[in-house]
Each structure stands twice: as C-alpha cells, then as structure tokens.
Motif scaffolding. Sequence first.
Motif, PDB file in Angstrom:
ATOM      1  N   VAL A 134      23.964   1.192  -9.495  1.00 54.88           N
ATOM      2  CA  VAL A 134      23.570   0.871 -10.822  1.00 54.88           C
ATOM      3  C   VAL A 134      24.780   1.030 -11.668  1.00 54.88           C
ATOM      4  CG1 VAL A 134      22.288   1.785 -12.750  1.00 54.88           C
ATOM      5  CG2 VAL A 134      21.317   1.871 -10.488  1.00 54.88           C
ATOM      6  N   TYR A 135      25.187   0.065 -12.178  1.00 50.68           N
ATOM      7  CA  TYR A 135      26.279  -0.041 -13.203  1.00 50.68           C
ATOM      8  C   TYR A 135      25.864  -0.237 -14.593  1.00 50.68           C
ATOM      9  CZ  TYR A 135      29.820  -0.369  -9.611  1.00 50.68           C
ATOM     10  OH  TYR A 135      30.341  -0.129  -8.397  1.00 50.68           O
ATOM     11  N   VAL A 162      23.214   1.727 -20.639  1.00 45.18           N
ATOM     12  CA  VAL A 162      23.414   2.919 -21.142  1.00 45.18           C
ATOM     13  C   VAL A 162      24.947   3.552 -20.764  1.00 45.18           C
ATOM     14  CG1 VAL A 162      22.794   5.420 -20.512  1.00 45.18           C
ATOM     15  CG2 VAL A 162      21.043   3.598 -20.647  1.00 45.18           C
ATOM     16  N   ASP A 163      25.557   4.062 -21.893  1.00 47.31           N
ATOM     17  CA  ASP A 163      26.688   4.557 -21.631  1.00 47.31           C
ATOM     18  C   ASP A 163      26.836   5.596 -20.608  1.00 47.31           C
ATOM     19  OD1 ASP A 163      28.893   6.925 -23.036  1.00 47.31           O
ATOM     20  OD2 ASP A 163      29.869   4.571 -22.972  1.00 47.31           O
ATOM     21  N   LYS A 164      27.827   5.775 -19.910  1.00 48.38           N
ATOM     22  CA  LYS A 164      28.043   7.010 -18.999  1.00 48.38           C
ATOM     23  C   LYS A 164      27.773   8.409 -19.653  1.00 48.38           C
ATOM     24  CE  LYS A 164      30.362   7.536 -14.680  1.00 48.38           C
ATOM     25  NZ  LYS A 164      31.608   7.132 -13.916  1.00 48.38           N
ATOM     26  N   GLU A 165      28.368   8.413 -20.731  1.00 50.66           N
ATOM     27  CA  GLU A 165      28.317   9.893 -21.400  1.00 50.66           C
ATOM     28  C   GLU A 165      26.831   9.972 -21.977  1.00 50.66           C
ATOM     29  OE1 GLU A 165      30.462  12.428 -21.547  1.00 50.66           O
ATOM     30  OE2 GLU A 165      31.583  11.247 -20.001  1.00 50.66           O
ATOM     31  N   TYR A 177      14.968   6.164 -23.873  1.00 46.90           N
ATOM     32  CA  TYR A 177      15.162   4.866 -23.357  1.00 46.90           C
ATOM     33  C   TYR A 177      14.678   4.157 -24.554  1.00 46.90           C
ATOM     34  CZ  TYR A 177      16.818   6.801 -19.037  1.00 46.90           C
ATOM     35  OH  TYR A 177      17.421   7.295 -17.965  1.00 46.90           O
ATOM     36  N   GLY A 178      13.987   4.353 -25.606  1.00 48.56           N
ATOM     37  CA  GLY A 178      13.530   3.529 -26.399  1.00 48.56           C
ATOM     38  C   GLY A 178      12.483   2.534 -25.870  1.00 48.56           C
TER      39      GLY A 178
END
Length: 183
Positions: A33-34, A94-97, A126-127
């Motif tokens: 997953v990226y 989603v940003d890694k942070e 996650y909205g």
Amino acid sequence: MSYLDRDMLGMYRNDTGPGPALMGADTLIGDDVYNHDDEQLGDIKEIMLDMRSGRIAYAVLSFGGVLGLGEKLFAVPWEKLALDTVNKRFLLDVDKEQLKSAPGFDKDNWPDMASEAWNDQMNQFYGTSSRYGTGDMNTMGSLAGSRMPSGSDLRGGASVQSGTGGSMSGSSMSDDDEMKRRS
C-alpha cells in the motif's frame, strides 16, 4: 509483493481472466500500500468481511516495525483504497505522518470492529459514513434460508486505478457502468 506473484490459479495472467474488476481476496493479501506521494505505507494483512451485508468492510494494513516486531495494524475502510493496476499495489490517500496518528492496534489486541464506537472512530478519521458489523446477528439465521447475495449486492469498495507509464489517470467503474458493460 504484487497479486501477480501470488496468483496460483492463473486468474490474472492474461486479458481473459476476471481481474482487475473481480479479484480473489487471497491474491490481495500481502499487496503493498502506497500513498499518492509514492511513499510505502505497509501491506495488506487481512481483508475483513461484514457477514451481515456480504461486503468488504476493512482491509487490515500493517505499518512500521521490522520483521513483524513493533508493527502497528490499522483497519482501513475498503472504499478508501484504490487498486493501482499499473504498479500492482493499493493506493491510500493518507499522508505517512497522518497514518501514524490513525486509530490502530497490535496483533495481540484486536478491537471489536463490529461495535458502534469502532465504526464511529474509523468514520471520523477516514471521513467515511459506513456502518459495518453492526446490527442484530439473529438476522443471519433468516438469511440462511434465503437466496445467496448476487454480485450486485456485494459490489462496492476499492476502486480500480489504471493508466500507462505509472500514471494514476484511470477512474473507477461505477455500478451503472458495470451494468451497461455486462448487457
């Protein structure tokens, strides 16, 4: 590792097979997953099915750790994932942070994913507005004597992204598009 590497039945080795619109869950477990910044977020460890609706509720994503030690698990709503058919992986916006602060758990302490509180926590992060695993389990017995869910009953969730040269210019197929294609 991509789903092509785990395709023991040969489903995806040619253009006449079912993929990528229909794929076996076993071939997706282990997919990377990226995010859209091309940062690896982890890989899919499990796919959780909502037994009441027959839909995929969550993909369990592992993140961090080394050789399974210290890794954190996250339940990602299925509809938040997109299958990148060019690079043979999933994409999660989603940003890694940001993912580091997502509600997660470890392999020895799984949450009750069917609880309202869990659903509310996932939806807030996650909205989304999905409700998985909630309701009266007694309705399962009444389903046993009725028809099996059809493909249209089970459809929904991850979109398919495709394109050329690694671009993410594809789009997902809607239920209406799928119905037109089949007729």
